[in-house]
Design a protein around this motif. Sequence first.
Motif, short mmCIF file in Angstrom:
data_model
loop_
_atom_site.label_atom_id
_atom_site.label_comp_id
_atom_site.label_asym_id
_atom_site.label_seq_id
_atom_site.Cartn_x
_atom_site.Cartn_y
_atom_site.Cartn_z
N ASP A 208 0.84 -1.21 0.00
CA ASP A 208 0.00 0.00 0.00
C ASP A 208 0.87 1.25 0.00
N SER A 212 1.24 4.01 -3.32
CA SER A 212 0.89 5.41 -3.15
C SER A 212 2.09 6.33 -3.36
N GLU A 217 1.38 10.11 -3.78
CA GLU A 217 0.20 10.23 -2.93
C GLU A 217 0.50 9.81 -1.49
N VAL A 219 -0.30 7.62 1.70
CA VAL A 219 -0.89 6.30 1.90
C VAL A 219 -1.83 6.35 3.10
#
Length: 367
Positions: A208, A212, A217, A219
């Motif tokens: 994950d 990201s 981005e 997470v």
Amino acid sequence: MTSTFDIYKGKKVLITGHTGFKGSWLSVWLKLLKADVYGLSLNIPTSPSNFEVSNLGEHISDNRLDITNFESTHNFISTLQPDFIFHLAAQPLVRQSYKDPLNTIMTNAIGTSNILNSINQISKSVTAVLITSDKVYDNKELERGYIENDRLGGKDPYSASKGMAELAIRTFFQSYFKESNSLVRIGIARAGNVIGGGDWAEDRIIADCVRSWSVGEKVKIRNPDSTRPWQHVLEPLSGYLTLGSNLYKSNQFNGESFNFGPKANQNYSVRELISQMKKHWADAQWVDCSQSKNDMPEANLLQLNCDKAFSKINWSPVLEFDETVKLTTIWYKNYYENPKSNFYEFTLNQIKEYINIAKQRFVNWTV
């Protein structure tokens, strides 16, 4: 720690679940040991995957088969006549097991039973290491580590399916394999919370994070203060290989189970894990999304006591927490920055690095 892995050279080794995370790493390691490696999986579980990224199908015998089908499984094993079997094929996700409990039970319990029944029906010396999970224990979230003779449990379908698999293993052992003249020797290996390069499974914290971060981005993190005994994938794999070696040489531990976990002081929170990863991944950011009403129950603490493996088969974990996280993060960092790299060689080199660290810390550690 003394580990004599030379016995795998030239042997036929079957790895079920070779397209998965641990199975792909074990395949590369066994190729380094000059074994004849045969993989057996239903499919490639994720995309991307270490299996595809490393072009593992070009290095081993890659076979597709559903282990819940006994006839197909038996025919394959009967034809192959393997010397060793490492059974890793499984539905490995707790949250997925809530969504599809019957498939989880079929794969993990019936699939394991089919492997055992197939072994039982061939007249061939076979050493089998059957991998279950640390989640087979009836987890009371005790601070002490669970030992091999603690009560088994399973509050979620995944944990229950692995407990069912262990019951099947013990039944086959007691019924068919326990005599000293048995051609079959089996061992149970329990491990969990394994991290390392090439794991893109759903609901995995490392996967994950890198998904990201690779696109800039933040997470989303559930339960950042949950602690886990994090260990690099090569730690339990060294345990599986050590157990296989011991079983091959002697029936002393035939039918027994062993825990393979990190050092006792390596329980760290998810928050601490991400903090360590950020040392190797610039601008990594995260956000706490705890308290979601849709979250399914997950244990906050599960720790293994590995004294039996230390004392009985002379196995010990090698890496410190920072080394575990560094090896893992660097693997993914290289993938996202240099996707056309030779990842078979990259993975192989990390195995060699692990071996070198082990030799430095344990004088008698040999492969």
